[in-house]
Motif scaffolding. Structure first.
Motif, PDB file in Angstrom:
ATOM      1  N   ARG A 228      -0.972  71.411 -35.751  1.00  0.00           N
ATOM      2  CA  ARG A 228      -1.430  70.152 -35.152  1.00  0.00           C
ATOM      3  C   ARG A 228      -2.753  69.724 -35.771  1.00  0.00           C
ATOM      4  O   ARG A 228      -2.887  68.715 -36.230  1.00  0.00           O
ATOM      5  CB  ARG A 228      -1.396  70.125 -33.538  1.00  0.00           C
ATOM      6  CG  ARG A 228      -1.787  68.917 -33.117  1.00  0.00           C
ATOM      7  CD  ARG A 228      -3.335  68.859 -32.808  1.00  0.00           C
ATOM      8  NE  ARG A 228      -3.995  67.397 -32.436  1.00  0.00           N
ATOM      9  CZ  ARG A 228      -5.020  67.102 -32.482  1.00  0.00           C
ATOM     10  NH1 ARG A 228      -5.788  67.599 -33.118  1.00  0.00           N
ATOM     11  NH2 ARG A 228      -5.140  65.777 -32.048  1.00  0.00           N
ATOM     12  N   ASN A 229      -3.589  70.814 -35.762  1.00  0.00           N
ATOM     13  CA  ASN A 229      -5.088  70.442 -36.565  1.00  0.00           C
ATOM     14  C   ASN A 229      -5.028  69.927 -37.634  1.00  0.00           C
ATOM     15  O   ASN A 229      -5.886  69.110 -38.338  1.00  0.00           O
ATOM     16  CB  ASN A 229      -5.984  71.539 -36.057  1.00  0.00           C
ATOM     17  CG  ASN A 229      -6.166  71.490 -34.518  1.00  0.00           C
ATOM     18  OD1 ASN A 229      -5.887  70.733 -33.656  1.00  0.00           O
ATOM     19  ND2 ASN A 229      -6.834  72.761 -33.958  1.00  0.00           N
ATOM     20  N   ASP A 230      -4.006  70.768 -38.667  1.00  0.00           N
ATOM     21  CA  ASP A 230      -4.158  70.556 -40.025  1.00  0.00           C
ATOM     22  C   ASP A 230      -3.576  69.106 -40.374  1.00  0.00           C
ATOM     23  O   ASP A 230      -4.112  68.566 -41.230  1.00  0.00           O
ATOM     24  CB  ASP A 230      -3.580  71.352 -40.606  1.00  0.00           C
ATOM     25  CG  ASP A 230      -4.214  72.813 -40.680  1.00  0.00           C
ATOM     26  OD1 ASP A 230      -5.411  72.908 -40.320  1.00  0.00           O
ATOM     27  OD2 ASP A 230      -3.598  74.068 -41.114  1.00  0.00           O
ATOM     28  N   GLU A 234      -5.509  65.445 -41.998  1.00  0.00           N
ATOM     29  CA  GLU A 234      -5.226  64.662 -43.016  1.00  0.00           C
ATOM     30  C   GLU A 234      -4.959  63.125 -42.692  1.00  0.00           C
ATOM     31  O   GLU A 234      -5.021  62.303 -43.424  1.00  0.00           O
ATOM     32  CB  GLU A 234      -3.934  65.305 -43.670  1.00  0.00           C
ATOM     33  CG  GLU A 234      -4.212  66.453 -44.120  1.00  0.00           C
ATOM     34  CD  GLU A 234      -3.047  67.237 -45.021  1.00  0.00           C
ATOM     35  OE1 GLU A 234      -1.890  66.576 -44.914  1.00  0.00           O
ATOM     36  OE2 GLU A 234      -3.347  68.396 -45.485  1.00  0.00           O
ATOM     37  N   LYS A 235      -4.182  63.162 -41.536  1.00  0.00           N
ATOM     38  CA  LYS A 235      -3.855  61.811 -41.081  1.00  0.00           C
ATOM     39  C   LYS A 235      -3.678  61.603 -39.601  1.00  0.00           C
ATOM     40  O   LYS A 235      -2.945  61.956 -39.029  1.00  0.00           O
ATOM     41  CB  LYS A 235      -2.456  61.559 -41.583  1.00  0.00           C
ATOM     42  CG  LYS A 235      -2.107  59.829 -41.387  1.00  0.00           C
ATOM     43  CD  LYS A 235      -0.636  59.737 -41.798  1.00  0.00           C
ATOM     44  CE  LYS A 235      -0.087  58.216 -41.576  1.00  0.00           C
ATOM     45  NZ  LYS A 235       1.164  57.957 -41.889  1.00  0.00           N
ATOM     46  N   GLN A 236      -4.919  61.051 -38.832  1.00  0.00           N
ATOM     47  CA  GLN A 236      -4.830  61.015 -37.715  1.00  0.00           C
ATOM     48  C   GLN A 236      -3.953  60.180 -36.959  1.00  0.00           C
ATOM     49  O   GLN A 236      -3.733  58.850 -37.582  1.00  0.00           O
ATOM     50  CB  GLN A 236      -6.411  60.419 -37.169  1.00  0.00           C
ATOM     51  CG  GLN A 236      -7.449  61.610 -37.498  1.00  0.00           C
ATOM     52  CD  GLN A 236      -9.043  60.856 -37.185  1.00  0.00           C
ATOM     53  OE1 GLN A 236      -8.975  59.978 -36.419  1.00  0.00           O
ATOM     54  NE2 GLN A 236      -9.865  61.494 -37.527  1.00  0.00           N
ATOM     55  N   SER A 237      -3.244  60.436 -35.938  1.00  0.00           N
ATOM     56  CA  SER A 237      -2.163  59.705 -35.128  1.00  0.00           C
ATOM     57  C   SER A 237      -2.259  59.699 -33.797  1.00  0.00           C
ATOM     58  O   SER A 237      -2.354  60.607 -33.250  1.00  0.00           O
ATOM     59  CB  SER A 237      -1.026  60.364 -35.957  1.00  0.00           C
ATOM     60  OG  SER A 237       0.083  59.543 -34.879  1.00  0.00           O
ATOM     61  N   LEU A 238      -2.717  58.228 -33.193  1.00  0.00           N
ATOM     62  CA  LEU A 238      -2.784  58.372 -31.847  1.00  0.00           C
ATOM     63  C   LEU A 238      -1.622  58.100 -31.014  1.00  0.00           C
ATOM     64  O   LEU A 238      -0.814  57.487 -31.612  1.00  0.00           O
ATOM     65  CB  LEU A 238      -3.911  57.223 -31.621  1.00  0.00           C
ATOM     66  CG  LEU A 238      -5.165  57.469 -32.355  1.00  0.00           C
ATOM     67  CD1 LEU A 238      -6.045  56.198 -32.168  1.00  0.00           C
ATOM     68  CD2 LEU A 238      -5.833  58.712 -31.786  1.00  0.00           C
ATOM     69  N   TRP A 239      -1.732  58.334 -29.848  1.00  0.00           N
ATOM     70  CA  TRP A 239      -0.542  57.990 -28.769  1.00  0.00           C
ATOM     71  C   TRP A 239      -0.784  56.541 -28.136  1.00  0.00           C
ATOM     72  O   TRP A 239      -1.797  56.625 -27.274  1.00  0.00           O
ATOM     73  CB  TRP A 239      -0.046  58.967 -28.186  1.00  0.00           C
ATOM     74  CG  TRP A 239       0.896  58.598 -27.196  1.00  0.00           C
ATOM     75  CD1 TRP A 239       1.063  58.304 -26.038  1.00  0.00           C
ATOM     76  CD2 TRP A 239       2.437  59.057 -27.516  1.00  0.00           C
ATOM     77  NE1 TRP A 239       2.316  58.021 -25.261  1.00  0.00           N
ATOM     78  CE2 TRP A 239       3.304  58.561 -26.497  1.00  0.00           C
ATOM     79  CE3 TRP A 239       3.018  59.551 -28.699  1.00  0.00           C
ATOM     80  CZ2 TRP A 239       4.573  58.628 -26.388  1.00  0.00           C
ATOM     81  CZ3 TRP A 239       4.542  59.499 -28.738  1.00  0.00           C
ATOM     82  CH2 TRP A 239       5.217  59.090 -27.598  1.00  0.00           C
ATOM     83  N   PRO A 240      -0.033  55.490 -27.944  1.00  0.00           N
ATOM     84  CA  PRO A 240       1.124  55.176 -29.233  1.00  0.00           C
ATOM     85  C   PRO A 240       0.697  55.232 -30.498  1.00  0.00           C
ATOM     86  O   PRO A 240      -0.420  55.384 -30.632  1.00  0.00           O
ATOM     87  CB  PRO A 240       1.706  53.906 -28.614  1.00  0.00           C
ATOM     88  CG  PRO A 240       0.821  53.266 -27.787  1.00  0.00           C
ATOM     89  CD  PRO A 240      -0.158  54.491 -27.104  1.00  0.00           C
TER      90      PRO A 240
END
Length: 247
Positions: A228-230, A234-240
């Motif tokens: 998850r951290n790696d 590289e590409k932060q993804s927020l919810w939603p």
């Protein structure tokens, strides 16, 4: 565990991965009739203990009755005071005999070869009062009172027999990708279960260490957080999937 996993929405697929390669997006893994393109891969392919020559039914029955065992660390206390044999001829087999000697004073090393055990190994066995039987093992029979082991000498019945014949380590997929492995074939990882290939992780018996379910679970938890951290780095993804803009 499968029922637990399904509560969180993953696809659980039964099959055998025959080929895995690196791809621009991560990896491509293929089975006989399907393929997947994951960004990360966690290998938990384990090992297979090398078995003595027993048919499948007898092997299963002997395991179920506790007369055939593979892990002294797991269950050595269960044979306390019993008549126990270890099958093997090398230092690993002698180490198992020494480990079991703390639970019982009736320990026999049954050599899988006909020649004498090496002198330094023999001295270790003599030091703990273990019996040595020369092989090879000509047969084994499951009886009401235990497992009978037949060699050139007189057949003997043991309450429990521990084969110390080594394991086949399932690290082929990691090696296919070029990951570093030990001489025995265990996948090398760092303290976050990362292999030497980016986004390839490994946990469980296929990694060098203590082969225990609790250890495997702990390694899997460490690997999951690292994955998850790696990916986040590289590409932060927020919810939603889009950042919420302030009103």
């Amino acid at each position: 565990m499968s029922e637990h996993a399904r509560r969180y929405g993953p696809d659980l697929v039964e099959g055998r991965i025959d080929d895995i390669r690196q791809a621009p997006s991560g990896f491509t893994a293929r089975s006989f009739d399907a393929s997947w393109s994951p960004r990360s891969v966690l290998l938990a392919t384990g090992v297979t203990n090398r078995r003595p020559e027993l048919d499948d039914h007898t092997h299963s029955e002997a395991l179920a009755r506790g007369h055939l065992r593979y892990c002294p660390v797991c269950d050595g206390y269960e044979v306390s005071g019993l008549n126990v044999a270890v099958l093997g001829s090398d230092a690993r087999a002698v180490s198992e005999a020494e480990f079991l000697r703390s639970f019982t004073d009736r320990v026999t090393l049954i050599s899988t070869v006909s020649h004498a055990v090496e002198a330094d190994l023999r001295r270790r066995l003599e030091r703990i009062g273990a019996t040595i039987r020369l092989g090879p093992v000509k047969g084994m029979r499951l009886l009401a009172g235990g497992l009978e082991v037949i060699t050139a000498g007189r057949p003997e019945i043991y309450d429990a027999v521990y084969p110390a014949l080594g394991s086949s380590i399932h690290s082929r997929l990691a090696k296919m990708l070029g990951a570093t492995a030990t001489e025995d074939g265990c996948i090398e990882v760092d303290r976050h279960q990362r292999t030497t290939i980016k986004h390839l992780y490994a946990a469980g018996d296929v990694v060098y260490g203590l082969d225990q379910i609790s250890v495997c679970n702990g390694q899997a938890a460490i690997a999951a957080v690292a994955i998850r951290n790696d990916l986040w780095a590289e590409k932060q993804s927020l919810w939603p999937h889009e950042a919420r803009r302030p009103s």
